[in-house]
Design a protein around this motif. Structure first.
Motif, PDB file in Angstrom:
ATOM      1  N   LEU A  55      -9.569   1.897   1.329  1.00  0.00           N
ATOM      2  CA  LEU A  55      -9.951   2.958   2.278  1.00  0.00           C
ATOM      3  C   LEU A  55     -10.474   1.974   3.454  1.00  0.00           C
ATOM      4  O   LEU A  55     -10.849   0.679   2.888  1.00  0.00           O
ATOM      5  N   GLN A  56      -9.795   2.298   4.544  1.00  0.00           N
ATOM      6  CA  GLN A  56     -10.066   2.109   6.259  1.00  0.00           C
ATOM      7  C   GLN A  56     -11.328   2.145   5.945  1.00  0.00           C
ATOM      8  O   GLN A  56     -12.202   3.326   6.209  1.00  0.00           O
ATOM      9  N   THR A  57     -11.772   1.529   7.739  1.00  0.00           N
ATOM     10  CA  THR A  57     -13.112   2.326   8.349  1.00  0.00           C
ATOM     11  C   THR A  57     -12.613   3.729   8.610  1.00  0.00           C
ATOM     12  O   THR A  57     -14.153   4.795   9.022  1.00  0.00           O
ATOM     13  N   ASP A  58     -11.853   3.648   9.098  1.00  0.00           N
ATOM     14  CA  ASP A  58     -11.543   4.862   9.564  1.00  0.00           C
ATOM     15  C   ASP A  58     -11.613   6.342   8.664  1.00  0.00           C
ATOM     16  O   ASP A  58     -11.023   7.466   8.934  1.00  0.00           O
ATOM     17  N   GLY A  59     -11.696   6.180   7.433  1.00  0.00           N
ATOM     18  CA  GLY A  59     -11.343   6.798   6.216  1.00  0.00           C
ATOM     19  C   GLY A  59      -9.770   7.438   5.770  1.00  0.00           C
ATOM     20  O   GLY A  59      -9.445   8.083   4.159  1.00  0.00           O
ATOM     21  N   ASN A  60      -9.151   6.672   5.976  1.00  0.00           N
ATOM     22  CA  ASN A  60      -7.487   6.731   5.622  1.00  0.00           C
ATOM     23  C   ASN A  60      -7.358   5.952   4.881  1.00  0.00           C
ATOM     24  O   ASN A  60      -8.106   5.002   4.911  1.00  0.00           O
ATOM     25  N   ARG A  61      -6.254   6.148   4.203  1.00  0.00           N
ATOM     26  CA  ARG A  61      -5.582   5.050   3.096  1.00  0.00           C
ATOM     27  C   ARG A  61      -4.871   4.630   3.810  1.00  0.00           C
ATOM     28  O   ARG A  61      -3.751   5.200   4.347  1.00  0.00           O
ATOM     29  N   SER A  62      -4.852   3.297   3.316  1.00  0.00           N
ATOM     30  CA  SER A  62      -3.695   2.245   4.080  1.00  0.00           C
ATOM     31  C   SER A  62      -2.535   1.858   2.471  1.00  0.00           C
ATOM     32  O   SER A  62      -2.845   1.611   2.003  1.00  0.00           O
ATOM     33  N   GLY A  63      -1.229   1.839   3.744  1.00  0.00           N
ATOM     34  CA  GLY A  63      -0.217   1.382   2.231  1.00  0.00           C
ATOM     35  C   GLY A  63      -0.815  -0.462   2.341  1.00  0.00           C
ATOM     36  O   GLY A  63      -0.908  -1.193   3.161  1.00  0.00           O
ATOM     37  N   HIS A  64      -0.317  -0.700   1.308  1.00  0.00           N
ATOM     38  CA  HIS A  64      -0.898  -2.297   1.032  1.00  0.00           C
ATOM     39  C   HIS A  64       0.958  -2.297  -0.215  1.00  0.00           C
ATOM     40  O   HIS A  64       1.358  -2.028  -1.091  1.00  0.00           O
ATOM     41  N   MET A  65       0.651  -3.663  -0.738  1.00  0.00           N
ATOM     42  CA  MET A  65       1.878  -4.132  -1.651  1.00  0.00           C
ATOM     43  C   MET A  65       1.159  -3.910  -2.965  1.00  0.00           C
ATOM     44  O   MET A  65      -0.043  -4.748  -4.011  1.00  0.00           O
ATOM     45  N   GLN A  66       2.043  -3.569  -4.101  1.00  0.00           N
ATOM     46  CA  GLN A  66       1.319  -3.633  -5.395  1.00  0.00           C
ATOM     47  C   GLN A  66       2.983  -3.959  -6.018  1.00  0.00           C
ATOM     48  O   GLN A  66       4.374  -3.439  -5.944  1.00  0.00           O
ATOM     49  N   ASN A  67       2.664  -5.119  -7.167  1.00  0.00           N
ATOM     50  CA  ASN A  67       3.657  -6.194  -7.544  1.00  0.00           C
ATOM     51  C   ASN A  67       5.221  -6.139  -7.042  1.00  0.00           C
ATOM     52  O   ASN A  67       6.191  -6.088  -7.398  1.00  0.00           O
ATOM     53  N   GLY A  68       4.780  -6.429  -5.762  1.00  0.00           N
ATOM     54  CA  GLY A  68       5.416  -6.635  -4.814  1.00  0.00           C
ATOM     55  C   GLY A  68       6.357  -5.243  -4.159  1.00  0.00           C
ATOM     56  O   GLY A  68       6.815  -5.616  -3.141  1.00  0.00           O
ATOM     57  N   ALA A  69       6.023  -4.436  -4.212  1.00  0.00           N
ATOM     58  CA  ALA A  69       6.394  -2.858  -4.047  1.00  0.00           C
ATOM     59  C   ALA A  69       5.446  -2.598  -2.614  1.00  0.00           C
ATOM     60  O   ALA A  69       4.362  -2.386  -2.830  1.00  0.00           O
ATOM     61  N   ALA A  70       6.309  -2.159  -2.181  1.00  0.00           N
ATOM     62  CA  ALA A  70       5.652  -0.635  -0.595  1.00  0.00           C
ATOM     63  C   ALA A  70       4.507   0.276  -1.772  1.00  0.00           C
ATOM     64  O   ALA A  70       5.158   0.433  -2.371  1.00  0.00           O
ATOM     65  N   VAL A  71       3.130   0.362  -1.454  1.00  0.00           N
ATOM     66  CA  VAL A  71       2.683   1.816  -2.033  1.00  0.00           C
ATOM     67  C   VAL A  71       2.068   2.108  -0.783  1.00  0.00           C
ATOM     68  O   VAL A  71       1.810   1.583   0.234  1.00  0.00           O
ATOM     69  N   PHE A  72       2.394   3.820  -0.750  1.00  0.00           N
ATOM     70  CA  PHE A  72       2.376   4.121   0.660  1.00  0.00           C
ATOM     71  C   PHE A  72       1.497   5.036   0.506  1.00  0.00           C
ATOM     72  O   PHE A  72       0.908   5.390  -0.621  1.00  0.00           O
ATOM     73  N   ASP A  73       0.767   5.627   1.466  1.00  0.00           N
ATOM     74  CA  ASP A  73       0.007   6.819   2.193  1.00  0.00           C
ATOM     75  C   ASP A  73       0.533   8.154   1.699  1.00  0.00           C
ATOM     76  O   ASP A  73       1.903   8.189   1.973  1.00  0.00           O
ATOM     77  N   HIS A  74      -0.273   8.617   1.060  1.00  0.00           N
ATOM     78  CA  HIS A  74       0.172   9.782  -0.049  1.00  0.00           C
ATOM     79  C   HIS A  74       0.796  11.131   1.512  1.00  0.00           C
ATOM     80  O   HIS A  74       1.241  11.481   0.850  1.00  0.00           O
ATOM     81  N   GLU A  75       0.135  11.132   2.343  1.00  0.00           N
ATOM     82  CA  GLU A  75       0.161  12.159   3.389  1.00  0.00           C
ATOM     83  C   GLU A  75       2.068  12.006   3.409  1.00  0.00           C
ATOM     84  O   GLU A  75       2.833  12.827   4.326  1.00  0.00           O
ATOM     85  N   VAL A  76       2.072  10.755   4.309  1.00  0.00           N
ATOM     86  CA  VAL A  76       3.683   9.844   4.723  1.00  0.00           C
ATOM     87  C   VAL A  76       3.967  10.351   3.403  1.00  0.00           C
ATOM     88  O   VAL A  76       5.588  10.177   3.953  1.00  0.00           O
ATOM     89  N   ASN A  77       3.819  10.030   2.675  1.00  0.00           N
ATOM     90  CA  ASN A  77       5.246   9.769   1.489  1.00  0.00           C
ATOM     91  C   ASN A  77       5.723  10.771   1.370  1.00  0.00           C
ATOM     92  O   ASN A  77       6.608  11.282   0.747  1.00  0.00           O
ATOM     93  N   GLU A  78       4.698  12.699   1.301  1.00  0.00           N
ATOM     94  CA  GLU A  78       5.518  13.244   0.923  1.00  0.00           C
ATOM     95  C   GLU A  78       6.120  13.715   2.105  1.00  0.00           C
ATOM     96  O   GLU A  78       7.594  14.070   1.664  1.00  0.00           O
ATOM     97  N   GLU A  79       6.101  13.490   3.366  1.00  0.00           N
ATOM     98  CA  GLU A  79       7.072  13.706   4.127  1.00  0.00           C
ATOM     99  C   GLU A  79       8.394  13.016   4.600  1.00  0.00           C
ATOM    100  O   GLU A  79       9.208  13.558   4.290  1.00  0.00           O
TER     101      GLU A  79
END
Length: 190
Positions: A55-79
């Motif tokens: 959780l970022q300080t502005d309350g948004n979730r950030s993408g990060h790496m998990q097992n070498g693969a990008a993990v994306f923000d929920h809202e970005v991913n749907e679109e």
């Protein structure tokens, strides 16, 4: 059928969305059943575990790496997923006429054969895709052609026999995960 695990969630959501946005789907009711049966977990948020999101300080979730693969923000991913799936479905519409009924009918017969293991069915799907790739235009990336063909075959199998959607869906997710996982991760990143 057991729920799809997180390692194939990206493929699962992409295939589901491809089928959902594809033209000429005669199995919409069965598609909705996949979601309600838990085969398509977290359809509106891909490849993230709630407890692992930062959780970022502005309350948004950030993408990060998990097992070498990008993990994306929920809202970005749907679109992003819907956009990619729509583009792939449009390519699938162009390829649709190039897939001979015999190929689809052969796959339907294999999927109906309950004596074949999931591994054997996945291998037959892989062979069908490989055979079709040879006849497709070379102006597209090979991985993109393979992905579209695998998803298009799933659609054609389910259109032929809607009761096979669940087995075709899980087989295709397995195939895509094995063959094209990194390609899909790149599509979602770019």
């Amino acid at each position: 059928m057991e729920q799809i695990n997180g390692s194939v969630q990206m493929e699962c959501v992409l295939l589901y969305t491809f089928l959902e946005v594809s033209s000429d789907c005669k199995f919409k009711e069965q598609l909705q059943c996949l979601q309600s049966q838990g085969m398509v977990s977290a359809l509106r948020g891909i490849c993230y575990e709630a407890e692992e999101l930062e959780l970022q300080t502005d309350g948004n979730r950030s993408g990060h790496m998990q097992n070498g693969a990008a993990v994306f923000d929920h809202e970005v991913n749907e679109e992003v997923i819907r956009l990619i799936a729509a583009q792939l479905a449009a390519i699938g519409d162009r390829f649709d006429q190039d897939i001979k009924a015999r190929v689809v009918n052969d796959l339907v017969q294999h999927f109906l054969n309950e004596n074949l293991s999931a591994e054997e069915i996945t291998q037959l799907m892989s062979e069908a895709v490989e055979g079709l790739v040879q006849a497709m235009p070379s102006d597209l990336e090979r991985e993109k052609v393979m992905l579209v063909l695998a998803m298009l075959l799933t659609k054609k199998i389910a259109n032929t026999m809607p009761s096979l959607l669940q087995r075709a869906f899980s087989t295709t997710v397995n195939y895509i995960n094995r063959q094209l996982h990194n390609y899909i991760a790149r599509l979602l990143r770019d």
